[in-house]
Motif scaffolding. Structure first.
Motif, PDB file in Angstrom:
ATOM      1  N   ASN A   9       0.912  -1.136   0.215  1.00 38.50           N
ATOM      2  CA  ASN A   9       0.287  -0.005  -0.166  1.00 38.50           C
ATOM      3  C   ASN A   9       0.935   1.238   0.047  1.00 38.50           C
ATOM      4  OD1 ASN A   9      -2.084  -1.715   0.281  1.00 38.50           O
ATOM      5  ND2 ASN A   9      -2.477  -1.348   2.214  1.00 38.50           N
ATOM      6  N   LEU A  10       0.423   2.416  -0.573  1.00 37.81           N
ATOM      7  CA  LEU A  10       1.154   3.457  -1.093  1.00 37.81           C
ATOM      8  C   LEU A  10       0.364   4.507  -1.115  1.00 37.81           C
ATOM      9  CD1 LEU A  10       1.243   3.836  -4.287  1.00 37.81           C
ATOM     10  CD2 LEU A  10       2.841   2.092  -4.143  1.00 37.81           C
ATOM     11  N   THR A  11       1.208   5.758  -1.278  1.00 34.43           N
ATOM     12  CA  THR A  11       0.564   7.298  -1.464  1.00 34.43           C
ATOM     13  C   THR A  11       1.266   7.807  -2.728  1.00 34.43           C
ATOM     14  OG1 THR A  11      -0.314   7.254   0.877  1.00 34.43           O
ATOM     15  CG2 THR A  11      -0.288   9.643  -0.622  1.00 34.43           C
ATOM     16  N   ASN A  12       0.529   8.227  -3.675  1.00 34.89           N
ATOM     17  CA  ASN A  12       0.922   8.826  -4.653  1.00 34.89           C
ATOM     18  C   ASN A  12       0.765  10.520  -4.729  1.00 34.89           C
ATOM     19  OD1 ASN A  12       2.339   9.553  -7.296  1.00 34.89           O
ATOM     20  ND2 ASN A  12       0.826   8.191  -8.481  1.00 34.89           N
ATOM     21  N   THR A  13       1.675  11.415  -4.885  1.00 32.26           N
ATOM     22  CA  THR A  13       1.494  12.660  -4.969  1.00 32.26           C
ATOM     23  C   THR A  13       1.982  13.406  -5.895  1.00 32.26           C
ATOM     24  OG1 THR A  13       1.903  12.506  -2.349  1.00 32.26           O
ATOM     25  CG2 THR A  13       1.937  14.771  -3.410  1.00 32.26           C
ATOM     26  N   ALA A  14       0.938  14.307  -6.481  1.00 28.61           N
ATOM     27  CA  ALA A  14       1.139  15.260  -7.506  1.00 28.61           C
ATOM     28  C   ALA A  14       1.279  16.709  -7.016  1.00 28.61           C
ATOM     29  CB  ALA A  14       0.113  14.845  -8.602  1.00 28.61           C
ATOM     30  N   THR A  15       2.041  17.554  -7.760  1.00 22.75           N
ATOM     31  CA  THR A  15       1.948  18.840  -7.501  1.00 22.75           C
ATOM     32  C   THR A  15       2.030  19.789  -8.705  1.00 22.75           C
ATOM     33  OG1 THR A  15       3.704  18.525  -5.523  1.00 22.75           O
ATOM     34  CG2 THR A  15       3.572  20.901  -6.475  1.00 22.75           C
ATOM     35  N   SER A  25       0.167  27.157  -1.026  1.00 21.55           N
ATOM     36  CA  SER A  25      -0.095  26.123   0.169  1.00 21.55           C
ATOM     37  C   SER A  25      -1.329  25.013  -0.308  1.00 21.55           C
ATOM     38  CB  SER A  25      -0.817  26.886   1.333  1.00 21.55           C
ATOM     39  OG  SER A  25      -2.174  27.658   0.868  1.00 21.55           O
ATOM     40  N   ASN A  26      -1.628  25.230  -1.638  1.00 20.64           N
ATOM     41  CA  ASN A  26      -2.728  24.182  -2.025  1.00 20.64           C
ATOM     42  C   ASN A  26      -2.330  23.631  -3.445  1.00 20.64           C
ATOM     43  OD1 ASN A  26      -3.335  26.213  -3.474  1.00 20.64           O
ATOM     44  ND2 ASN A  26      -5.241  26.780  -2.992  1.00 20.64           N
ATOM     45  N   ASP A  27      -0.908  23.356  -3.522  1.00 20.32           N
ATOM     46  CA  ASP A  27      -0.589  22.985  -4.891  1.00 20.32           C
ATOM     47  C   ASP A  27      -0.293  21.477  -5.012  1.00 20.32           C
ATOM     48  OD1 ASP A  27      -0.767  25.855  -5.610  1.00 20.32           O
ATOM     49  OD2 ASP A  27       1.406  26.046  -5.984  1.00 20.32           O
ATOM     50  N   SER A  28      -0.822  20.569  -3.850  1.00 21.02           N
ATOM     51  CA  SER A  28      -0.505  19.231  -4.160  1.00 21.02           C
ATOM     52  C   SER A  28      -1.571  18.402  -3.769  1.00 21.02           C
ATOM     53  CB  SER A  28       0.855  18.897  -3.428  1.00 21.02           C
ATOM     54  OG  SER A  28       0.474  19.033  -1.838  1.00 21.02           O
ATOM     55  N   ALA A  29      -1.602  17.258  -4.320  1.00 26.46           N
ATOM     56  CA  ALA A  29      -2.832  16.248  -4.097  1.00 26.46           C
ATOM     57  C   ALA A  29      -1.912  15.122  -3.834  1.00 26.46           C
ATOM     58  CB  ALA A  29      -3.872  16.213  -5.084  1.00 26.46           C
ATOM     59  N   SER A  30      -2.680  14.290  -2.708  1.00 27.10           N
ATOM     60  CA  SER A  30      -2.010  12.988  -2.315  1.00 27.10           C
ATOM     61  C   SER A  30      -3.324  11.963  -2.550  1.00 27.10           C
ATOM     62  CB  SER A  30      -1.477  13.010  -0.971  1.00 27.10           C
ATOM     63  OG  SER A  30      -0.474  13.706  -0.774  1.00 27.10           O
ATOM     64  N   ASN A  31      -2.725  10.876  -3.079  1.00 23.77           N
ATOM     65  CA  ASN A  31      -3.732   9.645  -3.328  1.00 23.77           C
ATOM     66  C   ASN A  31      -3.468   8.364  -2.593  1.00 23.77           C
ATOM     67  OD1 ASN A  31      -4.894   7.754  -6.295  1.00 23.77           O
ATOM     68  ND2 ASN A  31      -6.401   8.652  -4.562  1.00 23.77           N
ATOM     69  N   PRO A  32      -3.848   8.022  -1.773  1.00 25.71           N
ATOM     70  CA  PRO A  32      -3.621   6.866  -0.866  1.00 25.71           C
ATOM     71  C   PRO A  32      -3.889   5.464  -1.841  1.00 25.71           C
ATOM     72  CG  PRO A  32      -4.591   8.196   0.646  1.00 25.71           C
ATOM     73  CD  PRO A  32      -4.968   8.778  -0.715  1.00 25.71           C
ATOM     74  N   THR A  33      -3.299   4.741  -2.235  1.00 25.21           N
ATOM     75  CA  THR A  33      -3.566   3.476  -3.062  1.00 25.21           C
ATOM     76  C   THR A  33      -3.408   2.038  -2.313  1.00 25.21           C
ATOM     77  OG1 THR A  33      -2.563   4.972  -4.658  1.00 25.21           O
ATOM     78  CG2 THR A  33      -2.871   2.548  -5.381  1.00 25.21           C
ATOM     79  N   THR A  34      -4.398   1.455  -2.318  1.00 20.93           N
ATOM     80  CA  THR A  34      -4.325  -0.114  -1.838  1.00 20.93           C
ATOM     81  C   THR A  34      -3.552  -0.963  -3.008  1.00 20.93           C
ATOM     82  OG1 THR A  34      -6.035   0.393  -0.323  1.00 20.93           O
ATOM     83  CG2 THR A  34      -5.579  -2.028  -0.900  1.00 20.93           C
ATOM     84  N   ILE A  35      -2.730  -1.684  -2.423  1.00 22.36           N
ATOM     85  CA  ILE A  35      -1.970  -2.552  -3.502  1.00 22.36           C
ATOM     86  C   ILE A  35      -2.573  -4.161  -3.025  1.00 22.36           C
ATOM     87  CG2 ILE A  35      -0.134  -3.455  -4.416  1.00 22.36           C
ATOM     88  CD1 ILE A  35      -0.509  -0.594  -5.096  1.00 22.36           C
ATOM     89  N   ASN A  36      -3.464  -4.684  -3.966  1.00 22.24           N
ATOM     90  CA  ASN A  36      -3.604  -6.088  -3.416  1.00 22.24           C
ATOM     91  C   ASN A  36      -2.656  -6.956  -4.190  1.00 22.24           C
ATOM     92  OD1 ASN A  36      -6.402  -5.334  -2.674  1.00 22.24           O
ATOM     93  ND2 ASN A  36      -7.165  -5.257  -4.775  1.00 22.24           N
TER      94      ASN A  36
END
Length: 328
Positions: A9-15, A25-36
């Motif tokens: 399981n990991l988190t992918n972040t884009a800016t 202050s709001n220039d990034s988004a993080s997306n937790p990702t479940t790895i089966n």
């Protein structure tokens, strides 16, 4: 993206940046990702047999079943092997979709069709001959292949009790020296030169037979209530897949279906199984041979003859005589 084979399981972040903005202050988004975990097959195996085997038994059988207990379909060849322990000799192995060989040892069965997760292949039947001196043993089968990675659950061991042969087992009873070990209830009783039925002396073997009826009246009418009774053999060992039952009988009843029933059972493990319900109803002795006992191979059994009037009407007929009971 391509997911690594060992990913967790990991988190992918884009800016985002630029465009003349001043608030960063709001220039990034993080997306937790479940790895089966990957879908993979996991083969398991089960091995069973019915009852006990007997020394010298021919045609004893095991049933081997392969199941995909994993999350993905199998791929490639699946192989089942069974080395067969000392005391047993493999004589045949087969199953729908399987290609099997018994020689040279070990027994081997293969197939390559995919097996979906949670499903089982049709079983393999392994047929063996039991040595005359065999003792209790354990037979183990193993499965392999199919693209599985977990090999910790790939074998099944089946403890097998081997009964002594008991001098060959079986039964050969003409009642000429009594009825040792037989149990009779109701109107069943041993007769000598009975005059109730044809032939005049009322037997098939020299002089004796078992009779469900009354000697004084030559019928089974007992008044205002139905009656029933059982004639049960002593315990019989040595039953194999080739064993059969035979006997001689005379039957005289009202002949109405469902009444005055004459039924032959096998009792194994305390459970009765119907072998045959007799419907012949005339003035002749009959001989029945070749009733298969294969389903009871390796078990200790009893033969039971059960007569039941069901009701109290039309019971003024000769009844049922049994003689020459043979289990081989």
């Amino acid at each position: 993206v391509t997911v690594a084979a060992n990913a967790t399981n990991l988190t992918n972040t884009a800016t985002v940046a630029g465009g003349g903005e001043t608030n960063t202050s709001n220039d990034s988004a993080s997306n937790p990702t479940t790895i089966n975990p990957p879908a993979v097959p996991d083969l398991t195996i089960a091995k069973t047999h019915a009852g006990n085997f007997t020394q010298g038994q021919v045609g004893a059988t095991y049933t081997i079943t392969v199941t995909n207990s994993g999350t993905g379909s199998t791929s490639g060849t699946v192989t089942v092997t069974d080395p067969v322990p000392t005391g047993l000799t493999a004589t045949a192995a087969s199953g729908s979709g399987w290609t099997c060989t018994v020689t040279p040892a070990p027994v081997s069965c293969n197939r390559s069709d995919a097996l979906a997760a949670g499903n089982s292949y049709l079983p393999i039947t392994l047929t063996v001959t039991v040595a005359a001196n065999a003792t209790n043993l354990t037979n183990t089968a193993t499965v392999a292949g199919g693209g599985e990675t977990n090999t910790s659950n790939d074998s099944a061991s089946n403890p097998t009790t081997i009964n002594p042969s008991g001098g060959g087992g079986g039964l050969n009873e003409n009642f000429e020296t009594g009825a040792v070990g037989w149990t009779a209830t109701g109107l069943w009783h041993l007769v000598n030169n009975s005059g109730c039925v044809a032939p005049a002396l009322g037997y098939s073997s020299p002089t004796h037979a078992f009779y469900y009826g009354q000697d004084a009246t030559c019928d089974y009418a007992t008044g205002n209530s139905p009656n029933t009774g059982t004639l049960t053999s002593p315990s019989i060992t040595g039953i194999t897949a080739q064993s059969t039952l035979g006997f001689s009988y005379y039957l005289g009843t009202e002949g109405t279906p469902g009444y005055d029933t004459a039924t032959v059972y096998v009792i194994a493990g305390g459970v009765p199984t119907t072998l045959q319900t007799l419907t012949t109803n005339d003035t002749s002795w009959h001989t029945v041979t070749g009733i298969s006992l294969a389903q009871f191979a390796g078990q200790t059994i009893q033969i039971q003859f059960t007569f039941n009037t069901v009701d109290q009407y039309a019971n003024s007929f000769k009844g049922w005589l049994v003689d020459n009971v043979v289990v081989n």
